[in-house]
Write a protein that holds these residues in place. Sequence first.
Motif, PDB file in Angstrom:
ATOM      1  N   ALA A  45      -2.203   6.680   2.673  1.00 48.17           N
ATOM      2  CA  ALA A  45      -1.286   7.497   3.472  1.00 48.17           C
ATOM      3  C   ALA A  45      -0.900   6.776   4.761  1.00 48.17           C
ATOM      4  N   LYS A  46      -1.836   5.970   5.300  1.00 44.11           N
ATOM      5  CA  LYS A  46      -1.524   5.161   6.475  1.00 44.11           C
ATOM      6  C   LYS A  46      -2.048   3.745   6.206  1.00 44.11           C
ATOM      7  N   PRO A  63       1.545   1.933   3.432  1.00 48.64           N
ATOM      8  CA  PRO A  63       1.882   3.101   2.611  1.00 48.64           C
ATOM      9  C   PRO A  63       2.959   2.803   1.560  1.00 48.64           C
TER      10      PRO A  63
END
Length: 135
Positions: A90-91, A114
Amino acid sequence: MKNILHFRAAFLLFVSLFAFGSSAQAQEFKTQGKGKGALVYKSQYKECITGELTGLAQCVDMTQETYVVTPSGNETSVWKGTAPAALRPAKTLVKDATWQEAGKTYTTHSTTTPSGEVSVTLHYKANGKGGKGKG
């Protein structure tokens, strides 16, 4: 002359290690350039890089973009690839580790974005300075 022989020995060892791997494919090395005595090779070598180096749940197919050997025997190998959608963080994920192979200890740095872009750099310091050296 001694530096040339040292380079050839290091280069042949590195190539042979990957040539006999389970995912080994034909390699094409081309002299890319010289800088401060270092020899830089452009490569099309592909390997499934382990999650131990990337921090991902499984290996990622990557291509060795560059391999550099200095006259002192230091080695740097840069790999690039794209993680499958299911493995993308996600990051941005950053992982630093060490990797031991053929009696050498490599420091590694990996970044996964990501968007799935994965970059892994392996570095070996032949002189043993900097905390990570001969293994």
